[in-house]
Design a protein around this motif. Structure first.
Motif, short mmCIF file in Angstrom:
data_model
loop_
_atom_site.label_atom_id
_atom_site.label_comp_id
_atom_site.label_asym_id
_atom_site.label_seq_id
_atom_site.Cartn_x
_atom_site.Cartn_y
_atom_site.Cartn_z
N ARG A 30 0.83 -1.21 0.00
CA ARG A 30 0.00 0.00 0.00
C ARG A 30 0.86 1.26 0.00
O ARG A 30 0.57 2.23 -0.70
CB ARG A 30 -0.93 0.00 1.21
CG ARG A 30 -2.06 -1.00 1.09
CD ARG A 30 -2.91 -1.05 2.33
NE ARG A 30 -3.47 0.24 2.64
CZ ARG A 30 -3.98 0.56 3.83
NH1 ARG A 30 -3.97 -0.31 4.81
NH2 ARG A 30 -4.48 1.76 4.04
N PHE A 31 1.93 1.27 0.78
CA PHE A 31 2.82 2.42 0.81
C PHE A 31 3.54 2.60 -0.52
O PHE A 31 3.73 3.71 -0.98
CB PHE A 31 3.84 2.31 1.95
CG PHE A 31 3.32 2.78 3.26
CD1 PHE A 31 3.12 4.13 3.50
CD2 PHE A 31 3.03 1.89 4.27
CE1 PHE A 31 2.65 4.58 4.71
CE2 PHE A 31 2.55 2.32 5.49
CZ PHE A 31 2.35 3.67 5.71
N GLU A 32 3.94 1.49 -1.13
CA GLU A 32 4.61 1.56 -2.43
C GLU A 32 3.67 2.17 -3.48
O GLU A 32 4.10 2.97 -4.30
CB GLU A 32 5.06 0.18 -2.89
CG GLU A 32 6.25 -0.36 -2.14
CD GLU A 32 7.51 0.42 -2.44
OE1 GLU A 32 7.69 0.86 -3.59
OE2 GLU A 32 8.32 0.57 -1.52
N ASN A 33 2.41 1.78 -3.44
CA ASN A 33 1.45 2.32 -4.40
C ASN A 33 1.15 3.78 -4.13
O ASN A 33 0.92 4.56 -5.06
CB ASN A 33 0.16 1.50 -4.37
CG ASN A 33 0.37 0.10 -4.91
OD1 ASN A 33 1.30 -0.15 -5.67
ND2 ASN A 33 -0.49 -0.82 -4.51
N THR A 37 8.64 5.41 -5.59
CA THR A 37 9.95 6.05 -5.70
C THR A 37 10.87 5.15 -6.49
O THR A 37 10.63 3.96 -6.64
CB THR A 37 10.57 6.32 -4.32
OG1 THR A 37 10.76 5.06 -3.66
CG2 THR A 37 9.72 7.21 -3.47
N GLU A 38 11.95 5.74 -6.98
CA GLU A 38 12.94 4.97 -7.73
C GLU A 38 13.99 4.38 -6.79
O GLU A 38 14.81 3.57 -7.19
CB GLU A 38 13.66 5.85 -8.76
CG GLU A 38 12.75 6.58 -9.72
CD GLU A 38 12.17 7.85 -9.14
OE1 GLU A 38 12.86 8.55 -8.38
OE2 GLU A 38 10.98 8.13 -9.42
N GLU A 39 13.96 4.82 -5.54
CA GLU A 39 14.97 4.41 -4.57
C GLU A 39 14.81 2.94 -4.22
O GLU A 39 13.71 2.44 -4.03
CB GLU A 39 14.80 5.25 -3.30
CG GLU A 39 15.96 5.23 -2.38
CD GLU A 39 17.21 5.84 -2.95
OE1 GLU A 39 18.24 5.15 -2.97
OE2 GLU A 39 17.14 6.98 -3.43
N LYS A 44 16.37 4.83 2.77
CA LYS A 44 16.29 6.06 2.00
C LYS A 44 14.86 6.32 1.54
O LYS A 44 14.42 7.47 1.49
CB LYS A 44 17.24 6.01 0.80
CG LYS A 44 18.69 6.10 1.21
CD LYS A 44 19.58 6.11 0.01
CE LYS A 44 21.04 6.17 0.41
NZ LYS A 44 21.93 6.13 -0.74
N LYS A 45 14.12 5.26 1.21
CA LYS A 45 12.72 5.43 0.84
C LYS A 45 11.95 6.07 1.99
O LYS A 45 11.17 6.99 1.79
CB LYS A 45 12.08 4.07 0.54
CG LYS A 45 12.29 3.56 -0.84
CD LYS A 45 11.47 2.30 -1.02
CE LYS A 45 11.77 1.64 -2.32
NZ LYS A 45 10.99 0.42 -2.51
N LEU A 46 12.17 5.54 3.19
CA LEU A 46 11.46 6.06 4.35
C LEU A 46 11.83 7.52 4.60
O LEU A 46 10.95 8.34 4.89
CB LEU A 46 11.80 5.20 5.57
CG LEU A 46 11.01 5.49 6.84
CD1 LEU A 46 9.53 5.25 6.59
CD2 LEU A 46 11.50 4.62 7.96
N LEU A 47 13.08 7.85 4.47
CA LEU A 47 13.50 9.25 4.65
C LEU A 47 12.87 10.14 3.59
O LEU A 47 12.45 11.27 3.88
CB LEU A 47 15.02 9.36 4.60
CG LEU A 47 15.75 8.81 5.82
CD1 LEU A 47 17.24 8.84 5.58
CD2 LEU A 47 15.39 9.58 7.07
N LYS A 51 10.60 13.71 3.80
CA LYS A 51 11.17 14.93 3.20
C LYS A 51 10.21 15.56 2.20
O LYS A 51 10.16 16.76 2.08
CB LYS A 51 12.48 14.61 2.50
CG LYS A 51 13.61 14.34 3.46
CD LYS A 51 14.88 14.05 2.70
CE LYS A 51 16.02 13.70 3.62
NZ LYS A 51 17.24 13.34 2.90
N LYS A 52 9.42 14.79 1.50
CA LYS A 52 8.57 15.31 0.42
C LYS A 52 7.39 16.12 0.92
O LYS A 52 6.94 17.02 0.25
CB LYS A 52 8.05 14.17 -0.44
CG LYS A 52 9.11 13.53 -1.29
CD LYS A 52 8.52 12.43 -2.13
CE LYS A 52 9.60 11.76 -2.94
NZ LYS A 52 9.09 10.64 -3.72
N GLY A 53 6.88 15.82 2.11
CA GLY A 53 5.63 16.42 2.57
C GLY A 53 5.72 17.81 3.14
O GLY A 53 4.71 18.44 3.35
#
Length: 57
Positions: A30-33, A37-39, A44-47, A51-53
């Protein structure tokens, strides 16, 4: 006589563990959808999620 003894607690623990793993896989999907991200690195995905919000003022 001890050949017929079944440890119910161990079976319950195994079932609980399998259920937790299934739920984790569902949540991760669900989080991936939601935030693709390309990470490849999970840390790093979690970080990147946090950072984006935040908009800059």
């Amino acid at each position: 006589m001890s050949d017929n003894v079944i440890d119910l607690n161990s079976k319950r623990d195994e079932a609980r563990h399998r259920r937790k793993e299934r739920n984790l896989d569902k949540m991760q999907e669900r989080f991936e959808n939601a935030l693709p991200t390309e990470e490849k690195d999970p840390k790093k995905k979690l970080l990147n999620i946090f950072k984006k919000g935040k908009p800059k003022k």
